[in-house]
Design a protein around this motif. Structure first.
Motif, PDB file in Angstrom:
ATOM      1  N   ARG A 163       0.646  -1.197   0.230  1.00 59.37           N
ATOM      2  CA  ARG A 163       0.021   0.022   0.009  1.00 59.37           C
ATOM      3  C   ARG A 163       0.831   1.275   0.096  1.00 59.37           C
ATOM      4  O   ARG A 163       1.872   1.305   0.757  1.00 59.37           O
ATOM      5  CB  ARG A 163      -0.877  -0.165   1.153  1.00 59.37           C
ATOM      6  CG  ARG A 163      -1.708   1.352   1.359  1.00 59.37           C
ATOM      7  CD  ARG A 163      -2.490   1.206   2.523  1.00 59.37           C
ATOM      8  NE  ARG A 163      -2.762   2.762   2.919  1.00 59.37           N
ATOM      9  CZ  ARG A 163      -4.448   3.035   2.783  1.00 59.37           C
ATOM     10  NH1 ARG A 163      -5.254   1.834   2.800  1.00 59.37           N
ATOM     11  NH2 ARG A 163      -4.676   4.187   2.888  1.00 59.37           N
ATOM     12  N   VAL A 193      -2.755   0.270  -3.945  1.00 56.77           N
ATOM     13  CA  VAL A 193      -2.355  -1.014  -3.572  1.00 56.77           C
ATOM     14  C   VAL A 193      -1.641  -1.755  -4.764  1.00 56.77           C
ATOM     15  O   VAL A 193      -2.569  -2.025  -5.692  1.00 56.77           O
ATOM     16  CB  VAL A 193      -3.514  -1.822  -3.062  1.00 56.77           C
ATOM     17  CG1 VAL A 193      -3.276  -3.048  -2.691  1.00 56.77           C
ATOM     18  CG2 VAL A 193      -4.074  -1.070  -1.656  1.00 56.77           C
ATOM     19  N   ALA A 215      -6.628   1.680  -2.841  1.00 55.33           N
ATOM     20  CA  ALA A 215      -6.857   0.978  -1.521  1.00 55.33           C
ATOM     21  C   ALA A 215      -8.424   1.583  -1.047  1.00 55.33           C
ATOM     22  O   ALA A 215      -9.075   2.370  -1.401  1.00 55.33           O
ATOM     23  CB  ALA A 215      -6.066   1.931  -0.470  1.00 55.33           C
TER      24      ALA A 215
END
Length: 216
Positions: A163, A193, A215
């Motif tokens: 991330r 991500v 994300a």
């Protein structure tokens, strides 16, 4: 002779004063740590022949989410040189290189860094942008954080999901250079991500980007 003796006494006095000031520790000095002997940061940093006698390096809490620790250890068991912190140094560099290549429309650089499905998606978006006569004038202002969220072994393939929390200034321009959207003066927080993969027994130490997502 007297002059020489006086000069010698002066020298000894000055030397003693210097020692009294500089030669004693005050308790506030910082110990200079020896730098670790690591390879230059790259997505393949830390890749070397594994030492079967060496213990597995522990997952570092600052760089690895707890749910990823078991996967990191599985990768370390397959490749004793894998180090999460060194991997993330390389991942940060790859994140910047891939984004900047995509923004420039540099498909040659992308081809070397990303897997086919990701490349095809990037390439199609670049073609659409060119067809519309648009260009991206984006800037990666900073990468605020990078952490391993998932890690696993699938056969001999290692997969690591990272991330990235970054600040990006994004501007879209038309063929004449006029701003269509965005601003270079305002950075937008971005949360991506990305999953990287490599064969742990391959001679090539580099990891390839195999999946991208935002994300949750």
């Amino acid at each position: 002779m007297t002059t020489i003796v006086i000069l010698a006494m002066v020298f000894l006095f000055v030397a003693f004063r210097l020692w009294s000031v500089l030669g004693r520790r005050t308790g506030h000095e910082q110990t200079i740590a020896r730098p670790a002997e690591t390879a230059p940061a790259s997505i393949g940093a830390g890749r070397s022949l594994p030492d079967s006698a060496a213990p597995l390096a522990p997952a570092r809490p600052a760089t690895v989410e707890p749910r990823a620790e078991a996967g990191v250890r599985a990768i370390q068991a397959a490749d004793g040189s894998f180090d999460p912190a060194q991997f993330l140094d390389g991942a940060r560099s790859a994140y910047r290189m891939i984004l900047e290549a995509y923004w420039r429309g540099d498909v040659d650089t992308l081809r070397r860094l990303v897997e086919d499905d990701v490349f095809n998606a990037f390439s199609a978006a670049i073609d659409d942008r060119k067809a519309a006569g648009e260009t991206l004038d984006n800037r990666l202002v900073s990468i605020e954080n990078a952490v391993i969220e998932q890690a696993r072994m699938n056969g001999q393939m290692a997969h690591v999901t990272v991330r990235f929390d970054a600040d990006i200034a994004a501007v879209t321009r038309d063929a004449e250079g006029n701003v269509l959207a965005g601003s270079l003066s305002d950075a937008v927080p971005t949360h991506d991500v990305w999953t990287f993969s490599r064969h742990v027994r391959a001679d090539d130490p580099n990891w390839m980007l195999v999946e991208t997502d935002e994300a949750a």
